[in-house]
Scaffold this active site. Sequence first.
Site, PDB file in Angstrom:
ATOM      1  N   ASN A  88     -77.561 -45.691  15.569  1.00 44.50           N
ATOM      2  CA  ASN A  88     -77.364 -46.460  14.172  1.00 44.50           C
ATOM      3  C   ASN A  88     -78.903 -47.093  13.869  1.00 44.50           C
ATOM      4  O   ASN A  88     -79.723 -46.758  14.545  1.00 44.50           O
ATOM      5  CB  ASN A  88     -76.440 -47.661  14.214  1.00 44.50           C
ATOM      6  CG  ASN A  88     -76.582 -48.511  15.279  1.00 44.50           C
ATOM      7  OD1 ASN A  88     -77.853 -49.190  15.345  1.00 44.50           O
ATOM      8  ND2 ASN A  88     -75.792 -48.814  16.135  1.00 44.50           N
ATOM      9  N   ARG A  89     -79.028 -47.559  12.802  1.00 44.07           N
ATOM     10  CA  ARG A  89     -80.350 -48.056  12.203  1.00 44.07           C
ATOM     11  C   ARG A  89     -80.999 -49.348  12.453  1.00 44.07           C
ATOM     12  O   ARG A  89     -81.899 -49.519  12.456  1.00 44.07           O
ATOM     13  CB  ARG A  89     -80.012 -48.293  10.485  1.00 44.07           C
ATOM     14  CG  ARG A  89     -79.890 -46.727  10.061  1.00 44.07           C
ATOM     15  CD  ARG A  89     -79.807 -46.999   8.387  1.00 44.07           C
ATOM     16  NE  ARG A  89     -81.150 -47.532   7.823  1.00 44.07           N
ATOM     17  CZ  ARG A  89     -81.016 -48.005   6.690  1.00 44.07           C
ATOM     18  NH1 ARG A  89     -80.091 -48.169   5.817  1.00 44.07           N
ATOM     19  NH2 ARG A  89     -82.466 -48.414   6.248  1.00 44.07           N
TER      20      ARG A  89
END
Length: 413
Positions: A226-227
């Site tokens: 994820n970011r």
Amino acid sequence: MNRAATMMNAHETDILHDRRIALGVTGGIAAFKVAGLVTALRKRGAQVRVIMTEAATWFVTPTSFATLSGNEVGLEMFGGTLRDELQHVHMQDFAEVLLIAPATADIIGKIAHGLADDLLSTTVMALTCPVVLAPAMNVHMWQNPIVQRNVAMLRELGYGFVMPEAGRLASGAEGEGRLAGTDFLLAAVERALQGALPRYDLQGKTIVVSAGPTREPLDPVRFVSNRSTGRMGYALAAEAERRGAEVILISGPTELPAPPGVDVRPVTTNAEMKQAVLAAMPNASAFVSAAAPADYRPAQVHDRKIKKGEKLVLDLEQTDDILLAVGEQARPSVLVGFAAETGDAVAQARPKLARKNLDVLVVNDVAEAGSGFGVDTNRVTILRRDGSESALPLMSKHAVAAAILDEIAPLIS
Ligand code: CTP
């Protein structure tokens, strides 16, 4: 100076937006480092006015600070460039906080003894706003009992201190005396605007922080992630270390440098993070779960690279909730979670406080400008177990970290 360009990143909900910051610069080799602080303050929309002592001008020219701050620099009481003998009084109307960085043994001694023989020391005497000092000097000067007594006296009187760091000093010697980093100075200014001065209250406590994403492998070259960049967790670890805690940082893959003095334990997958967090719990006073562990992982991990053209269906299975597991299996006295939401963030997050048995839940709306992934600022709401909540303004992640530690320090038994 192109005002539009410097204000480009300013955000109206920012704690620094349009706030009036006075900066006192005294004569130390670290004076050049505060140029970066002025730029950072301006970028966030603050107005900055600088006063330099005569000694400071031997290290950095007033023109540098005038250019960076967009304001004339205060230099002398009488006959100076500003041609205004009442500058010290006008500063009272302007300043919402005064930061003196670097603060030499000389200015600390002067303030402690009420001396007012130049523009900066006279201004300090005339101000009623919070004053924060960031000392920087040779290690032997810093350790001199006279300096230490003056610092203790000023702290007792309500002056804030951003203590110097240990490391290599300009003289080549190793020791405590380096000016605190810009992130810490900026956070101290932001917190002072909220009425909170830097604290050093976590001595003898072990704080475990998780940070960053996890990576769940699909094949030898690909993963699901994820970011998250880890910034919030790293800021928490650094601030907790400053406050005297033993800090263990369980970190997923990030680009960030290890915060000095912090025991960083790198992990890759959710399963590794869970194991490392649980292993660190027995001595922990608090666990702050700032990581974004992947909630899903590929059900099947290929041991050779999947080739183009092969039919690929991603079958994902759920991973463990690490924070939930800590709450159930190895709960320290204080448990803090984060909730990154989109939409009505607080309403969505509130049930997580009870579900995960948390003392504090820090909620942010990751869709909002200036909040969330990959930026240095964050706007959060702090939810407490007793049902109360505080919505904080947009602040640097270091200032948010300081605010969170202010919440949890009194809860640690
Ligand atoms: N967390 C965790 N392990 C996971 C997922 C999340 O420890 N596998 C922790 C995060 O570090 C954070 C908190 O749980 O402190 C909240 O994560 P979030 O994903 O917002 O909560 P969830 O309970 O997974 O809710 P959602 O249904 O919104 O995904």
